[in-house]
Design an enzyme around this catalytic site. Structure first.
Site, short mmCIF file in Angstrom:
data_model
loop_
_atom_site.label_atom_id
_atom_site.label_comp_id
_atom_site.label_asym_id
_atom_site.label_seq_id
_atom_site.Cartn_x
_atom_site.Cartn_y
_atom_site.Cartn_z
N GLY A 35 3.23 -0.40 -9.85
CA GLY A 35 3.03 -0.06 -8.43
C GLY A 35 3.92 -0.88 -7.51
O GLY A 35 4.53 -0.34 -6.59
N GLU A 36 4.01 -2.16 -7.76
CA GLU A 36 4.87 -3.02 -6.94
C GLU A 36 6.34 -2.69 -7.16
O GLU A 36 7.14 -2.73 -6.23
CB GLU A 36 4.59 -4.49 -7.28
CG GLU A 36 3.19 -4.94 -6.88
CD GLU A 36 2.84 -6.28 -7.47
OE1 GLU A 36 3.57 -6.75 -8.37
OE2 GLU A 36 1.83 -6.87 -7.05
N GLY A 37 6.69 -2.34 -8.41
CA GLY A 37 8.06 -1.97 -8.69
C GLY A 37 8.47 -0.70 -7.97
O GLY A 37 9.57 -0.61 -7.42
#
Length: 204
Positions: A35-37
């Site tokens: 998700g952060e990527g």
């Protein structure tokens, strides 16, 4: 089964590819999970579009992020697993890649990374910054507050997800002049599509 079978040495700060253009500026983006990527991709593509010759390094931690993101990146972006936040791995990693700027995603407050970068004069920014209430309470204890305050003071820029998040970072003594708003980067995914379309048009 949580580490890549052949690329696990990257977690110890040992690179698996050569650094392009030794001595040139390099921007390092770091995100832990998928998700952060994905939230980082719009900024990565925007940076690649504005500065075509700038070496860009993207790191993630999880194997699930690696399996998805590796197929979404243009050739100009170097993809590695992030080093563990221990002194030897961080020093080895930073010493090899020599980033000019480090961009951390969301809640990635790595003490050894941030302090090492500060000692070397490398700017560190926290994008889509968020602090859970649980983390806020944990850092606010008498032993934790001086440590997190020192770490946050070393950041050059904090871009919080919301006003509430900005207040939480201020409660941990983040300098107010380092907090700026830019919205949720997850809604900027159109930049990736635009970059891919332009890249395809260039090739054609």
């Amino acid at each position: 089964g949580l580490e890549h079978q052949s690329r696990w040495p990257e977690r110890l700060g040992r690179p698996s590819v050569a650094r392009p253009r030794p001595g040139s500026p390099l921007v390092w983006f770091h995100a832990v999970s998928l998700g952060e990527g994905m939230a980082a991709l719009p900024v990565v593509f925007h940076c690649a579009r504005l500065h075509p010759g700038l070496p860009i390094l993207l790191t993630t931690t999880t194997l699930s992020a690696f399996k998805v993101i590796k197929d979404l990146l243009p050739d100009v972006v170097i993809y590695q697993f992030a080093p563990l936040d221990c002194p030897d791995a961080i020093e080895s990693f930073i010493g090899y890649w020599k980033p000019s700027l480090i961009l951390l995603m969301e809640s990635e407050l790595w003490p050894n990374l941030i302090m090492s970068a500060a000692e070397k004069g490398i700017a560190v920014a926290l994008l889509n910054a968020r602090m859970s209430l649980k983390s806020l309470n944990r850092w606010s204890v008498p032993l934790g507050l001086p440590l997190v305050s020192l770490m946050l003071s070393k950041l050059s820029l904090v871009i919080p997800l919301s006003t509430i998040q900005a207040v939480r970072f201020q409660l941990l003594h983040t300098p107010p002049n380092k907090i700026h708003f830019a919205g949720d980067l997850k809604y900027g995914s159109g930049e990736r599509v635009e970059y891919n379309q332009r890249s395809a048009a260039t090739v054609q």
